[in-house]
Design an enzyme around this catalytic site. Structure first.
Site, PDB file in Angstrom:
ATOM      1  N   GLU A 100       0.160  -1.026   5.273  1.00 61.23           N
ATOM      2  CA  GLU A 100       1.215  -0.206   6.564  1.00 61.23           C
ATOM      3  C   GLU A 100       0.847   0.292   7.053  1.00 61.23           C
ATOM      4  O   GLU A 100       1.336   1.299   8.189  1.00 61.23           O
ATOM      5  CB  GLU A 100       2.367  -1.184   5.794  1.00 61.23           C
ATOM      6  N   ASP A 137       0.813  -1.127   0.156  1.00 66.46           N
ATOM      7  CA  ASP A 137      -0.141  -0.504  -0.348  1.00 66.46           C
ATOM      8  C   ASP A 137       0.698   1.147   0.100  1.00 66.46           C
ATOM      9  O   ASP A 137       2.032   1.180   0.267  1.00 66.46           O
ATOM     10  CB  ASP A 137      -0.594   0.223   1.485  1.00 66.46           C
TER      11      ASP A 137
END
Length: 147
Positions: free
Chosen positions: A144, A77
């Site tokens: 994350e 991400d």
């Protein structure tokens, strides 16, 4: 010069691919599908956990089965930040990345190099059939950037 002209080309090829896949935190479906397709195209085993994290497994080179496993980990991400002067939808628009001298930049948005470059390097290792190695497990985690 294009990003895909940078060396090592295989790393920058995968990084460019990742810049073209919208992947803000909590919306990683397309990049996860890309990883599954990558594993299948390279005849590699893969697993996905309930959270969505994916591990791609590359077996040891013949004669290296007893070498300890190496684990490569990166998150897929990215932080969806943009300048207020641009219209960019991180859920559908690719990153407009470019080379500026000796830097790779993005036009008016975050680049996604944290940790897109780590993911690209792991994909390059998994795709390279010239390496002699023990078992490799590449773990690609999600969300994350939101803790």
């Amino acid at each position: 010069m294009s990003i895909r002209d940078l060396e090592p080309k295989i790393v920058w090829k995968y990084f460019y691919d990742l810049t073209q896949i919208p992947r803000p935190s909590k919306k990683e479906e397309r990049v996860l599908a890309y990883l599954v397709d990558f594993a299948k195209e390279n005849s590699l085993d893969w697993k996905q956990d309930e959270a969505g994290n994916i591990v791609i497994i590359k077996p040891a080179t013949a004669g290296k089965e007893e070498v300890p496993t190496v684990i490569l980990q990166s998150h897929v991400d990215m932080v969806p930040q943009k300048n207020s002067t641009v219209t960019h939808d991180f859920s559908k628009d690719p990153i407009d990345a470019y080379v500026d001298g000796n830097l790779v930049k993005a036009r008016s948005t975050t680049l996604g190099a944290d940790n897109g470059l780590g993911a690209a390097a792991a994909l390059a290792v998994l795709a390279d059939n010239t390496l002699v190695h023990g078992k490799i497990e590449a773990l690609f985690t999600i969300d994350e950037e939101v803790g």
